[in-house]
Design a protein around this motif. Structure first.
Motif, PDB file in Angstrom:
ATOM      1  N   SER A   2       9.551   6.458  -7.908  1.00  0.00           N
ATOM      2  CA  SER A   2       8.767   5.546  -7.076  1.00  0.00           C
ATOM      3  C   SER A   2       7.433   6.156  -6.648  1.00  0.00           C
ATOM      4  CB  SER A   2       9.572   5.153  -5.852  1.00  0.00           C
ATOM      5  OG  SER A   2       9.475   6.168  -4.885  1.00  0.00           O
ATOM      6  N   TRP A   3       7.322   7.488  -6.736  1.00  0.00           N
ATOM      7  CA  TRP A   3       6.039   8.091  -6.346  1.00  0.00           C
ATOM      8  C   TRP A   3       4.942   7.735  -7.323  1.00  0.00           C
ATOM      9  CZ3 TRP A   3       4.866   9.909  -1.766  1.00  0.00           C
ATOM     10  CH2 TRP A   3       5.933  10.205  -0.908  1.00  0.00           C
ATOM     11  N   SER A   6       3.766   4.511  -5.906  1.00  0.00           N
ATOM     12  CA  SER A   6       3.079   4.480  -4.616  1.00  0.00           C
ATOM     13  C   SER A   6       1.786   5.298  -4.618  1.00  0.00           C
ATOM     14  CB  SER A   6       4.010   4.942  -3.500  1.00  0.00           C
ATOM     15  OG  SER A   6       4.721   6.082  -3.881  1.00  0.00           O
ATOM     16  N   ILE A  10      -1.472   5.245  -2.210  1.00  0.00           N
ATOM     17  CA  ILE A  10      -1.688   6.282  -1.198  1.00  0.00           C
ATOM     18  C   ILE A  10      -3.087   6.881  -1.358  1.00  0.00           C
ATOM     19  CG2 ILE A  10      -0.886   8.525  -0.359  1.00  0.00           C
ATOM     20  CD1 ILE A  10       1.891   7.743  -1.425  1.00  0.00           C
ATOM     21  N   PHE A  13      -6.037   4.947   0.203  1.00  0.00           N
ATOM     22  CA  PHE A  13      -5.967   4.970   1.668  1.00  0.00           C
ATOM     23  C   PHE A  13      -6.385   6.343   2.201  1.00  0.00           C
ATOM     24  CE2 PHE A  13      -3.103   1.158   1.744  1.00  0.00           C
ATOM     25  CZ  PHE A  13      -3.910   0.418   2.573  1.00  0.00           C
ATOM     26  N   ALA A  14      -5.856   7.411   1.572  1.00  0.00           N
ATOM     27  CA  ALA A  14      -6.213   8.760   2.023  1.00  0.00           C
ATOM     28  C   ALA A  14      -7.715   8.978   1.854  1.00  0.00           C
ATOM     29  CB  ALA A  14      -5.422   9.795   1.222  1.00  0.00           C
ATOM     30  N   ILE A  17      -9.673   7.286   4.612  1.00  0.00           N
ATOM     31  CA  ILE A  17      -9.652   7.992   5.899  1.00  0.00           C
ATOM     32  C   ILE A  17     -10.647   9.156   5.875  1.00  0.00           C
ATOM     33  CG2 ILE A  17      -8.222   9.387   7.436  1.00  0.00           C
ATOM     34  CD1 ILE A  17      -5.829   7.659   6.290  1.00  0.00           C
ATOM     35  N   TYR A  20     -14.184   7.965   5.947  1.00  0.00           N
ATOM     36  CA  TYR A  20     -14.624   7.465   7.238  1.00  0.00           C
ATOM     37  C   TYR A  20     -14.950   8.615   8.181  1.00  0.00           C
ATOM     38  CZ  TYR A  20     -15.356   4.327  11.028  1.00  0.00           C
ATOM     39  OH  TYR A  20     -15.966   3.635  12.029  1.00  0.00           O
ATOM     40  N   LEU A  21     -14.126   9.666   8.146  1.00  0.00           N
ATOM     41  CA  LEU A  21     -14.397  10.785   9.052  1.00  0.00           C
ATOM     42  C   LEU A  21     -15.649  11.546   8.619  1.00  0.00           C
ATOM     43  CD1 LEU A  21     -10.744  11.960   9.674  1.00  0.00           C
ATOM     44  CD2 LEU A  21     -12.202  10.594  11.163  1.00  0.00           C
ATOM     45  N   ARG A  23     -18.350  10.055   7.420  1.00  0.00           N
ATOM     46  CA  ARG A  23     -19.337   9.023   7.122  1.00  0.00           C
ATOM     47  C   ARG A  23     -20.764   9.405   7.487  1.00  0.00           C
ATOM     48  NH1 ARG A  23     -16.658   7.654  11.603  1.00  0.00           N
ATOM     49  NH2 ARG A  23     -17.744   6.751  13.411  1.00  0.00           N
ATOM     50  N   ASP A  24     -20.934  10.368   8.403  1.00  0.00           N
ATOM     51  CA  ASP A  24     -22.295  10.761   8.784  1.00  0.00           C
ATOM     52  C   ASP A  24     -22.913  11.724   7.792  1.00  0.00           C
ATOM     53  OD1 ASP A  24     -22.134   9.192  10.955  1.00  0.00           O
ATOM     54  OD2 ASP A  24     -21.403  10.772  12.281  1.00  0.00           O
ATOM     55  N   GLN A  59      11.827   1.319  -4.612  1.00  0.00           N
ATOM     56  CA  GLN A  59      12.063   0.744  -3.287  1.00  0.00           C
ATOM     57  C   GLN A  59      11.478   1.693  -2.253  1.00  0.00           C
ATOM     58  OE1 GLN A  59      13.306  -2.107  -3.742  1.00  0.00           O
ATOM     59  NE2 GLN A  59      14.101  -1.814  -5.804  1.00  0.00           N
ATOM     60  N   MET A  60      10.477   1.229  -1.512  1.00  0.00           N
ATOM     61  CA  MET A  60       9.870   2.088  -0.500  1.00  0.00           C
ATOM     62  C   MET A  60      10.832   2.258   0.661  1.00  0.00           C
ATOM     63  SD  MET A  60       7.084   2.791  -1.950  1.00  0.00           S
ATOM     64  CE  MET A  60       7.978   2.610  -3.467  1.00  0.00           C
ATOM     65  N   GLY A  61      10.937   3.472   1.170  1.00  0.00           N
ATOM     66  CA  GLY A  61      11.826   3.748   2.285  1.00  0.00           C
ATOM     67  C   GLY A  61      13.290   3.653   1.921  1.00  0.00           C
ATOM     68  N   ILE A 114     -10.448   0.888   0.904  1.00  0.00           N
ATOM     69  CA  ILE A 114      -9.374   0.034   1.407  1.00  0.00           C
ATOM     70  C   ILE A 114      -9.281  -1.232   0.562  1.00  0.00           C
ATOM     71  CG2 ILE A 114      -8.658  -1.384   3.374  1.00  0.00           C
ATOM     72  CD1 ILE A 114      -9.573   0.848   5.178  1.00  0.00           C
TER      73      ILE A 114
END
Lengths: 508, 139
Positions: A2-3, A6, A10, A13-14, A17, A20-21, A23-24, A59-61, A114
């Motif tokens: 399943s990895w 996913s 992932i 999304f990573a 993030i 965004y941090l 971005r300057d 199946q996630m989770g 995103i």
């Protein structure tokens, strides 16, 4: 297992993030490129796995289907994830020069990643409700990208886009509610088994129509395409390229998934409606394009007419037609994203996007002219480019079914496509620039980052066009999977699921 | 409008509501509460502070930009899912650690689910505050 499923979710999304941090700083754009490159690797691995093992499900989770969050990749999903990753990488590289520091600071790269995650999720999900969730992720990110410039035009386009998409969402949710009421499940594989046992077939057709309208809005099919030309020419070129390439195709994918796997109980009714929707979509799109003069508006209307071809493939519903639809989907994403990227370069060179007010590109930048001709001819369906094979298969499929009028419309629309491509060619490339600007490609700052993705996507079109054999074989395998969902269902639910489908055994 | 009573009262309220928000976050696993409610409560505390001392003061008291907090929260949530990889489980499988567990008692249960809830807390807290601050500053 399943990895592998996913990771394509992932990674964006990573990346979002981290982008965004950061971005300057200018490094944010490079993180986006690196993240997209890793995403492409993950997509290739997934593709290889699906080619080798057939349908892959996870199946996630570790909550089992049909209750948990299921991710499934069959050949169609895997190829869509791969194409999404290719487009994402191309646009991320293009954005290095196209997106300035201010928009980077407002979070362009994070929103872009995103959006990619949302599109990938929609392709991988094995559950109708999660499909809705991924649509929302896409909608929020794309609205953010649309209004990032904050101009009047962008807000205007953005509001139309969101308003029509919200209507589609409401219909989609209503359909989900009714379908859950009838079957008690929303897992695709489980639905495919359980819709056969629904007694109220009329209600099932109503639900199918709700989904058809909802996904048609997303796919910009006739008569619900108004939001697309109103919105797609407003944002920055990098944004509109990824919109043009991917967003409407998610709607087409959703139509293909639900109307092969779930709603195949009354093909005579639903797919006939789809057939006429497809014809009208092709004709109105191409006629709309003929009336436009803005580079991106012409291309936007062409998206609509091309969506018609894909829906046509689904509507004819023979194995060959589905092959055509899958092939068209893949070809179209590459070509259309590429044309929008070229439109961006031409605007930088000539200072405008109205084709009547610009010109001189052929004389001063012949290389760009060649790069434009490849996707433009491919879109119109010239041999030996990828669009030729896509159109050929669809037209042949409609002739096989003796749908003479439909085949005629498909061919005529191809001819009209050439007409508006010729308009762009004659005005933007051939004639001299009315203001006497000399649009030289060699004088463009940051041209490497702009040209590399364009050249890459053009090469991909040529490869598909010159060596269609493996791609057609692939599309055939994928169509066979769509038309016979046994493997899909048993991979998700286990081998006993198909036996339970037999209504005689369910009865007490 | 500057009101001494409101300023003095809001300092107390911010502390109280933040503590209560964390309490709601922690009890959320088995009882009503959780990251979403906790994040909203903590955000309300800072909104009151912003009404009393102005958004400038609230931004200073917060130290970090609210959108950054939301991004870090998303990172926490994602990490909670990826954590399952270290135990060779599927994405988002809950991982549990029972401290001082005996056969009769589970001790102090710590889980990756809690990390996910902390992420939700931060996302809600950060995004609500960034919206509220933006609306306040626009006028």
């Amino acid at each position: 297992m399943s990895w592998y499923l996913s990771l394509p979710l992932i990674l964006p999304f990573a990346t979002a993030i981290i982008c965004y941090l950061l971005r300057d700083r200018p490094s944010g754009a490079w993180v986006s490129v690196a993240g997209s490159a890793l995403g492409l690797v993950a997509a290739i691995v997934l593709m290889a796995l699906v080619l080798q093992n057939g349908v892959v499900a996870g199946q996630m989770g570790e909550w089992p289907a049909p209750f948990g969050i299921t991710l499934v990749a069959d050949l169609l999903s895997a190829v869509m994830v791969l194409i999404t990753a290719i487009t994402a990488l191309a646009v991320a590289i293009y954005a290095l020069s196209d997106v300035d520091a201010r928009h980077g600071q407002l979070g362009y790269h994070a929103l872009f990643q995103i959006l990619i995650a949302g599109v990938t999720g929609a392709f991988l999900t094995g559950d109708l409700f999660n499909l809705y969730v991924w649509f929302e992720v896409m909608l929020i990110a794309s609205f953010g990208l649309l209004v990032l410039h904050g101009g009047k035009e962008q807000i205007d386009g953005g509001v139309k886009y969101v308003a029509l998409n919200l209507i589609s969402t409401i219909l989609f949710l209503t359909g989900i509610g009714l379908l859950y009421g009838q079957t008690g499940t929303l897992n695709f594989a489980d639905l495919a088994v359980k819709v056969d046992a629904v007694e109220n077939k009329a209600l099932l057709t109503v639900i199918a129509m709700l989904f058809m309208v909802a996904f048609s809005v997303k796919a910009a099919a006739f008569p619900l395409f108004f939001w697309l030309p109103a919105a797609y020419h407003t944002p920055s070129f990098a944004v509109s390229a990824v919109f043009a390439g991917l967003l409407t195709k998610v709607g087409v994918y959703a139509l293909m998934r639900t109307f092969t796997l779930v709603f195949d109980h009354d093909v005579g009714y639903t797919h006939t409606i789809l057939l006429w929707v497809a014809c009208f979509t092709m004709v109105t799109g191409v006629l709309g394009a003929a009336a436009q003069s803005d580079f991106r508006k012409i291309l936007s209307f062409h998206i609509i007419s091309q969506i018609g071809y894909m829906i046509l493939g689904l509507a004819i519903y023979t194995p060959l037609a589905i092959v055509g639809a899958v092939f068209y989907l893949v070809h179209h994403i590459i070509v259309k994203a590429n044309l929008f990227l070229i439109a961006g370069i031409s605007q930088r060179l000539t200072g405008g996007s109205d084709v009547f007010k610009i010109g001189g590109l052929y004389k001063s930048s012949p290389f760009l002219a060649v790069l434009f001709l490849i996707p433009a001819f491919s879109l119109a369906g010239f041999p030996p480019l990828s669009g030729f094979w896509a159109k050929y298969i669809i037209v042949k499929a409609s002739l096989d079914e003796s749908l003479w009028i439909v085949a005629f419309i498909a061919l005529a629309v191809g001819l009209m496509t050439i007409y508006s491509m010729t308009k762009i060619w004659a005005e933007a490339f051939w004639k001299d620039h009315p203001d006497g600007i000399d649009p030289k490609l060699s004088a463009l700052p940051g041209r490497t980052a702009l040209l590399v993705p364009v050249i890459g996507l053009a090469l991909l079109t040529m490869v598909i066009g010159l060596m269609p054999e493996p791609f057609v074989t692939f599309a055939e395998r994928s169509a066979a999977q769509l038309l016979d969902p046994t493997e899909y269902i048993t991979t998700v639910l286990g081998p006993e699921a198909m036996q339970a489908a037999d209504p005689l055994e369910v009865a007490p | 409008m500057k009101s001494i009573i409101l300023i003095a009262g809001s300092r107390l309220l911010v502390a109280l509501m933040t503590v209560f928000a964390v309490y709601m976050l922690l009890r959320g696993h088995n009882q009503p509460g959780g990251g979403f409610i906790g994040g909203l409560l903590a955000a309300v505390g800072f909104v009151i502070y912003a009404i009393a001392c102005g958004t400038e003061g609230a931004r200073q008291a917060l130290r970090f930009r609210p959108t950054d907090i939301a991004a870090v929260g998303l990172g926490f949530a994602l990490f909670a899912g990826v954590m399952a990889a270290f135990f060779s489980d599927d994405f988002f499988t809950g991982q549990w650690l029972f401290i001082n567990a005996t056969p009769q008692d589970k001790g102090i249960p710590l889980s990756s689910v809690l990390v996910f809830d902390v992420g939700v807390f931060l996302v809600v807290f950060g995004s609500v505050l960034s919206i509220v601050f933006a609306l306040e500053e626009e006028v």
